[in-house]
Design a protein around this motif. Structure first.
Motif, PDB file in Angstrom:
ATOM      1  N   ALA A 108       5.001  46.006  55.373  1.00 30.81           N
ATOM      2  CA  ALA A 108       5.897  46.759  56.257  1.00 30.81           C
ATOM      3  C   ALA A 108       6.003  46.126  57.633  1.00 30.81           C
ATOM      4  CB  ALA A 108       5.412  48.199  56.381  1.00 30.81           C
ATOM      5  N   ALA A 109       4.910  45.534  58.113  1.00 29.74           N
ATOM      6  CA  ALA A 109       4.891  44.946  59.458  1.00 29.74           C
ATOM      7  C   ALA A 109       5.317  43.489  59.466  1.00 29.74           C
ATOM      8  CB  ALA A 109       3.495  45.078  60.065  1.00 29.74           C
ATOM      9  N   GLY A 110       5.445  42.888  58.286  1.00 31.57           N
ATOM     10  CA  GLY A 110       5.842  41.492  58.218  1.00 31.57           C
ATOM     11  C   GLY A 110       4.746  40.533  58.635  1.00 31.57           C
ATOM     12  N   VAL A 111       3.494  40.868  58.315  1.00 30.35           N
ATOM     13  CA  VAL A 111       2.382  39.982  58.632  1.00 30.35           C
ATOM     14  C   VAL A 111       1.678  39.582  57.339  1.00 30.35           C
ATOM     15  CG1 VAL A 111       2.024  41.004  60.905  1.00 30.35           C
ATOM     16  CG2 VAL A 111       0.741  41.884  58.954  1.00 30.35           C
ATOM     17  N   SER A 112       1.028  38.447  57.361  1.00 28.98           N
ATOM     18  CA  SER A 112       0.271  37.997  56.192  1.00 28.98           C
ATOM     19  C   SER A 112      -1.196  38.336  56.373  1.00 28.98           C
ATOM     20  CB  SER A 112       0.446  36.488  55.994  1.00 28.98           C
ATOM     21  OG  SER A 112      -0.014  35.791  57.137  1.00 28.98           O
ATOM     22  N   ILE A 113      -1.898  38.506  55.266  1.00 27.27           N
ATOM     23  CA  ILE A 113      -3.329  38.774  55.305  1.00 27.27           C
ATOM     24  C   ILE A 113      -4.058  37.480  54.973  1.00 27.27           C
ATOM     25  CG2 ILE A 113      -5.235  40.105  54.336  1.00 27.27           C
ATOM     26  CD1 ILE A 113      -3.267  42.270  53.579  1.00 27.27           C
TER      27      ILE A 113
END
Length: 365
Positions: free
Chosen positions: A259-264
């Motif tokens: 949802a936030a457009g970040v990668s883990i």
């Protein structure tokens, strides 16, 4: 106790836009995990009233709060929302007082007293006052502001290391100073600009703070804040002082990341996909004997899986264990050649081998 502010601090992440439906889904998952308070957003959000109507029926014992600047006009709006708690933010460093608010210390104290008093008169039963930029503030003035907030009826003081400048020993001293002078609970809001957020949050809780702000994956302004999954897992697994349902937390991390457009990052604590993956020969062999030798907790505790593979870093024992696990019969004489072949192929592929690849390679040797 954890105040999850993914939907307020986390929503301030550059480029993050959460729809009301996504916020509802995130809040529902946070409730299942058992966080103690959810900061749903800030005063002035266009759909805040509708969002609260959606979340209220499912909240149970979890407190719902909203953030507000230290202004009477905003407090009047907050009072109409029917929240359990209102978190008022007020900067206490001279840098902010003079350059942002265009006032002086006395002017700030007057504003703080008036705003907290107004909140109480409007029927807000739980008023939390957040002292922003605490790490750059004059300690005596910050303490004066906290005592004033308490005298005006505040229920909690939240110490915000807004720029992530503190280290754990400094956080310990800060918490001790305020805890010894205040009669109301302390909370902390730890930013992560130097990678200290989770450590600072846990230190604060250990040394007397009653609450710590967290967000899923630690998202927020700049480098974010303490991570929900890290603090919750530490308190539940290591300290055994809380019972958060951390086996549900990895899917929530994936949801928020999308949802936030970040990668883990694959090695991110608690959330990373490879935190229980092992290729190193000595470690892999040891894991086959007793996982406790090289794992701080069981993957089951957080709903993860263990992955042990052979590759360019594997020795004879690790390859032998892998062959046995895959039901491959082998002889001691063929093992050295197979180990060399495993290492060679792994370096060519630039990754560990899959089980299928290992079995096929074994058949050739």
């Amino acid at each position: 106790m954890l105040i999850d502010t993914t939907l307020r601090e986390g929503a301030q992440l550059f480029g993050a836009y959460f729809t009301i439906d996504m916020r509802e889904t995130i809040a529902a998952e946070l409730l299942k995990i058992g966080v103690d308070e959810i900061e749903l957003g800030w005063v002035g959000m266009d759909d805040m009233e509708e969002f609260i109507r959606r979340i209220r029926p499912m909240a149970g014992q979890t407190a719902l709060s909203v953030w507000s600047p230290c202004r009477e006009a905003d407090i009047k709006v907050a009072a109409t929302l029917g929240m359990d708690r209102v978190n008022i933010g007020v900067p206490v460093s001279d840098e902010h007082i003079e350059n942002r608010l265009k006032t002086d210390r006395e002017g700030l104290l007057e504003r703080l007293a008036s705003t907290v008093l107004t909140a109480g008169l409007l029927g807000i039963k739980y008023i939390s006052v957040g002292l922003e930029d605490i790490s750059r503030a004059d300690p005596e003035f910050a303490l004066k502001a906290a005592l004033l907030a308490q005298d005006m009826g505040a229920s909690r003081v939240r110490l915000s290391d807004s720029l992530g400048l503190l280290k754990p020993s400094e956080m310990e001293e800060l918490v001790r100073t305020f805890r010894d002078r205040l009669d109301i609970p302390l909370a902390v809001h730890c930013h992560n600009d130097f990678g200290m957020a989770t450590a600072n949050a846990i230190t604060a809780l250990e040394k007397g703070a009653a609450f710590a702000d967290v967000t899923v994956l630690g998202i927020g302004e700049r480098s974010g804040v303490a991570a929900t999954e890290e603090v919750a897992a530490y308190l539940t697994i290591k300290e055994e002082s809380h019972g958060y349902q951390i086996d549900r937390i990895r899917p929530l991390c994936g949801l928020v990341a999308s949802a936030a457009g970040v990668s883990i990052p694959r090695t991110k604590p608690i959330a990373g996909k490879d935190i229980f993956a092992c290729e190193s020969g000595i470690h892999a062999h040891a894991l086959s004997k007793s996982p406790r030798l090289f794992e701080p907790y069981s993957p089951d505790a957080i709903g993860a899986n263990r992955t042990v593979a052979v590759g360019g870093k594997s020795g004879r024992a690790a390859v032998a264990d892998a062959l046995e696990e895959n039901g491959v019969e082998w002889s001691g004489q063929s093992l050295p050649g197979l180990v060399s072949a495993v290492k060679k192929l792994a370096w060519e592929l630039e990754r560990p081998l899959t089980s299928v690849e290992l079995v096929e390679l074994a058949k050739k040797h």
